[in-house]
Design an enzyme around this catalytic site. Structure first.
Site, PDB file in Angstrom:
ATOM      1  N   SER A 227       0.739  -1.281  -0.011  1.00 52.47           N
ATOM      2  CA  SER A 227       0.019  -0.406  -0.002  1.00 52.47           C
ATOM      3  C   SER A 227       0.725   1.261  -0.043  1.00 52.47           C
ATOM      4  O   SER A 227       2.002   1.210   0.443  1.00 52.47           O
ATOM      5  CB  SER A 227      -0.934   0.216   1.404  1.00 52.47           C
ATOM      6  OG  SER A 227      -0.261   0.570   2.286  1.00 52.47           O
ATOM      7  N   ASP A 228       0.672   2.029  -0.781  1.00 54.33           N
ATOM      8  CA  ASP A 228       0.820   2.846  -0.367  1.00 54.33           C
ATOM      9  C   ASP A 228       1.075   4.300   0.534  1.00 54.33           C
ATOM     10  O   ASP A 228      -0.080   3.019   2.364  1.00 54.33           O
ATOM     11  CB  ASP A 228       0.466   4.724  -0.694  1.00 54.33           C
ATOM     12  CG  ASP A 228       1.204   5.571  -1.257  1.00 54.33           C
ATOM     13  OD1 ASP A 228       2.374   6.101  -0.341  1.00 54.33           O
ATOM     14  OD2 ASP A 228       1.276   6.496  -2.213  1.00 54.33           O
ATOM     15  N   TRP A 229       2.204   4.769   2.031  1.00 48.09           N
ATOM     16  CA  TRP A 229       2.126   4.630   2.995  1.00 48.09           C
ATOM     17  C   TRP A 229       0.246   5.594   3.864  1.00 48.09           C
ATOM     18  O   TRP A 229      -0.353   6.627   3.643  1.00 48.09           O
ATOM     19  CB  TRP A 229       2.748   6.071   3.442  1.00 48.09           C
ATOM     20  CG  TRP A 229       4.667   4.895   4.036  1.00 48.09           C
ATOM     21  CD1 TRP A 229       5.147   4.950   4.761  1.00 48.09           C
ATOM     22  CD2 TRP A 229       4.808   4.137   3.245  1.00 48.09           C
ATOM     23  NE1 TRP A 229       5.835   4.322   4.906  1.00 48.09           N
ATOM     24  CE2 TRP A 229       6.115   3.015   3.553  1.00 48.09           C
ATOM     25  CE3 TRP A 229       4.302   3.238   1.746  1.00 48.09           C
ATOM     26  CZ2 TRP A 229       6.853   2.624   2.857  1.00 48.09           C
ATOM     27  CZ3 TRP A 229       5.419   2.314   1.071  1.00 48.09           C
ATOM     28  CH2 TRP A 229       6.704   1.622   1.843  1.00 48.09           C
ATOM     29  N   GLY A 230      -0.664   4.129   4.435  1.00 49.54           N
ATOM     30  CA  GLY A 230      -0.985   5.079   5.272  1.00 49.54           C
ATOM     31  C   GLY A 230      -2.608   4.380   3.778  1.00 49.54           C
ATOM     32  O   GLY A 230      -3.833   5.275   4.191  1.00 49.54           O
TER      33      GLY A 230
END
Ligand code: BGC
Length: 763
Positions: A227-230
């Site tokens: 995932s992208d961060w968050g």
């Protein structure tokens, strides 16, 4: 490599869930009792941003080479060079103990306003895909992973965590996905990073169609999806959709949610096992490369310099460049003393060293006298005194070098630009200096286009030096003084006005949605279709020499789509300096079943030539160079027919056109159905065979009912004054037949069903 299946069989449910989520901002969860090590990731993309303590956040990163950002690297059009950059990044990862580099970024530059455009390659998917694949192959040749990002349709920063990009299937397949597709198929990045945004209403992190159907099944992606961060909202839904690894961690509550979902039967454990398998595979692969040691900072600085030199684009030159013999040089602009070489956000690198334009100019000026004026302040304030000081310096010199850097606060991750303008002070400065000194050269440091109409006509030359990386100052000084002949060409269009740009009316969206109303028509595809003049076209870039193209030829004038065709052209350096030319090949479909852009880049080659030298440049065009994605067939298709191959020096400088004939080898399924229109029946080969004779009768009948007898298709005064068949042709066959039901032996619906049976039995 460890036997992954055995490890999975020994893992508890809790361990599996924990492995699917990071242990910190930059690390995976180790499982000591089973010998599963920790994996370390770091940004990316144009340098290694390794924080000293990977388990903490917010620390300055360790020194690493800051290469030019993607706008510049793409403008090299040099796939070997970007592969070398990848290798150097791989070496730095090894020295800095990084297993996976978070890059490259391959999102399309849908609008020049995109805040992260400087991190992305191009407005063209073919060019971006070539760059990405070679970057990845370079890094991964060192045994270090990459994370191609941000998958997918992440083309703006505005509401990037929530916005839904509403894009049609063709634009998705032909514009927004091909760079990822190319990179995955050619280079198998170890990881793919999903984006924050929604795509057509579904978070990219939970997008089964994008993550599993397309990426893993259709393209055969073997690595893990991170995932992208968050970016994860619902961990279980994300797992089910194909999101293997959530970052950052730890996220105890989410791990717990995974455990509960399996226990309650909501999530099949095999789905979790598949994510675990993918993660373990990459973790062990990463750990097979021993880390440590040092990297050759000097060699990498020199490589950064070379890339910058090849990527800078000489936009305009009335002959003032290269400089030669000027005795007094006025150097104006803060960016001359304080190099502006990278953008803001997660890609921010702590460079090993930074070359400064002023020092580099001095080193090359050979006896000339250099004066400096600041020109504009660090902030947005208007300072007439600085302009006056600059004018004075310019007036008493033979040439003025004006260093204009777009302030960092104007281009960064996290927000978009509001306009394409330089600051008010910068524009006033350029105008004033240009008026005082006709030999004014503007050197731009920016990661995306700026508009220039207020001043371009008044200046002698413009060098687009981009966010040029830590060694960029050396490259630009080499170009200004002629030690290097510029050879970069634009990987994106420079528009005349913001209002001309393709997404202008659909940007940045509202109420949670951004509609990609321009569809396929992004970048030059749009300007071509609308015939909108631009400031500098895609593919444009000047040289200190000139090139002639001659003797264009193809391997076959008629060819099968699966074999493709090879095009060759002789390129001659007709000037007196050695130089490099980027030959571009665009394809124009003369007649297509669906709307297509006027031309699309499908091949290119960069060639180095000594004065007077000629080289034959060949470009192979494969199936995909001619195909388009058909949303009804749900596949890439080719159609029989003629195509123009445009051999060009830029999108607006076509040197030769060759016409070839393609033979499609596809045996497409019949897509006619109960709702198909008469025109669709006639356009389909099998449909026409079955329905053609009946059509002739229908036409005669319609003429009798609605039209006069003298004019075959058009109604006369005794008719209804229209081309009745034109109207019928776009109606479903069954609806037209309903008008004639009385004269038909069977009910129209049964008749259409029987026709459908006949065409489907012909497959
Ligand atoms: C960015 C990614 C980056 C990640 C880790 C995110 O905010 O969108 O590009 O790799 O942070 O820093």
């Amino acid at each position: 490599m460890k036997d992954i299946q055995t490890i999975i069989s020994q893992m508890t449910l809790e361990e599996k869930a924990a492995l699917c989520i990071g242990a910190s901002a930059w690390t995976s969860t180790p499982i000591e009792r089973l010998g599963v090590p920790e994996m370390i990731v770091s940004d990316g993309p144009h340098g290694v941003r390794r924080v000293p303590d990977v388990h903490a956040i917010g620390m300055e990163s360790l020194p690493a080479t800051c290469f030019p950002t993607a706008s510049c690297t793409a403008s090299t059009w040099d796939v070997d060079l970007i592969r070398q950059m990848g290798q150097a990044l791989g070496e730095e990862c090894i020295a800095l103990n990084v297993d996976v580099l978070l890059g490259p970024g391959v999102n399309m530059k849908r609008s020049p306003l995109g805040g992260r455009n400087f991190e992305y390659f191009s407005e063209d998917p073919y060019l971006a895909g070539e760059m990405a694949a070679n970057f990845i192959q370079g890094v991964q040749s060192k045994g270090v992973g990459t994370s191609i990002k941000h998958y997918a349709v992440n083309n703006q920063e505005f509401q990037r965590f929530t916005i839904s990009a509403e894009v049609d299937e063709r634009a998705l397949r032909e514009i927004y996905l091909p760079a990822f597709e190319k990179a995955v198929k050619q280079a198998q990045p170890w990881t793919v990073m999903c984006s924050y945004n929604k795509v057509n209403g579904t978070f990219a992190s939970q997008h089964q169609y994008l993550l599993t159907e397309i990426l893993k099944k259709e393209w055969g992606f073997e690595g893990l999806v991170v995932s992208d961060w968050g970016a994860v909202r619902d961990r279980v839904a994300a797992l089910r959709a194909g999101l293997d690894w959530e970052m950052p961690g730890p996220q105890a509550r989410r791990a717990q949610a995974i455990v509960q979902a399996v226990q309650s039967g909501e999530l099949d454990e095999s789905v979790l096992d598949e994510a675990v398998r993918r993660i373990l595979r990459i973790v062990f692969k990463a750990k097979a490369t021993p880390k440590g040691g040092t990297f050759d900072a000097e060699a990498h600085h020199q490589l950064a310099r070379k890339i910058a030199a090849e990527g800078m684009v000489l936009l305009k030159n009335n002959g003032i460049l290269p400089l030669s013999g000027q005795k007094r040089i006025a150097v104006i602009g803060r960016a001359a003393q304080k190099a502006h070489f990278q953008g803001g956000g997660s890609s921010h690198i702590n460079p090993t060293r930074v070359s400064v334009p002023w020092a580099e100019l001095q080193a090359r000026a050979e006896g000339a006298e250099l004066t400096y004026a600041e020109g504009y302040p660090a902030d947005d304030a208007f300072r007439q005194d600085l302009i006056e000081e600059a004018v004075k310096a310019a007036r008493s010199a033979d040439v003025a070098l004006l260093f204009i850097a777009l302030p960092t606060y104007k281009e960064s991750e996290g927000y978009d630009r509001k306009d394409l303008d330089l600051t008010q002070q910068q524009v006033a400065l350029i105008q004033a200096v240009a008026q005082a000194q006709p030999n004014t050269v503007v050197i731009l440091n920016n990661g995306a286009p700026v508009v220039m109409c207020e001043w371009i006509d008044g200046v002698a030359a413009v060098l687009e030096a981009w966010l040029m990386g830590q060694a960029g100052a050396e490259a630009l000084a080499d170009i200004l003084f002629g030690q290097i002949n510029p050879s970069g060409k634009l990987a994106e269009t420079f528009p005349l006005h913001l209002t001309d740009t393709p997404a202008y009316l659909n940007w940045p969206g509202e109420t949670g949605t951004v509609r990609y109303g321009e569809g396929l028509f992004v970048g030059y595809r749009y300007y071509d279709a609308k015939r909108i003049p631009v400031l500098f076209p895609f593919g444009h870039g000047l040289s200190y020499t000139t090139f002639a193209y001659s003797n264009p030829r193809v391997s076959a004038s008629t060819f099968k789509d699966v074999e493709g065709v090879t095009l060759t052209v002789d390129v001659t350096n007709t000037g007196s300096r050695a130089g490099k030319e980027i030959v571009q090949v665009y394809v124009h479909d003369r007649q297509a079943g669906l709307v297509r852009p006027q031309k699309e880049l499908k091949g290119f080659a960069k060639v180095e030539l000594q004065p007077g030298e000629t080289k034959a440049v060949s470009v192979h065009l494969d199936f995909r160079a001619f195909a388009f994605y058909h949303p009804k067939y749900r596949q890439w298709i080719t159609e029989d027919g003629e195509f123009d191959l445009l051999i060009a020096a830029s999108a607006a400088d076509i040197r030769h056109t060759l016409t070839v004939t393609l033979q499609s080898t596809l045996n497409l399924p019949c897509i006619l159905d109960k709702e198909s229109t008469i025109r669709e029946w006639l356009a389909d080969l099998r449909g026409r065979a079955v329905f053609g004779p009946m059509y002739a009768q229908m036409e005669a009948q319609a003429r009798k009912m609605f039209g006069g007898s003298e004019e075959p298709r058009y109604g006369t005064e005794s008719g209804i004054g229209m081309d009745i068949m034109e109207m019928f042709n776009d109606m479903p066959l069954v609806s037209v037949l309903m008008f004639q039901a009385a004269s038909l032996p069977i009910h129209p619906e049964d008749l259409v069903n029987s026709l459908l049976q006949q065409v489907h039995s012909m497959q």
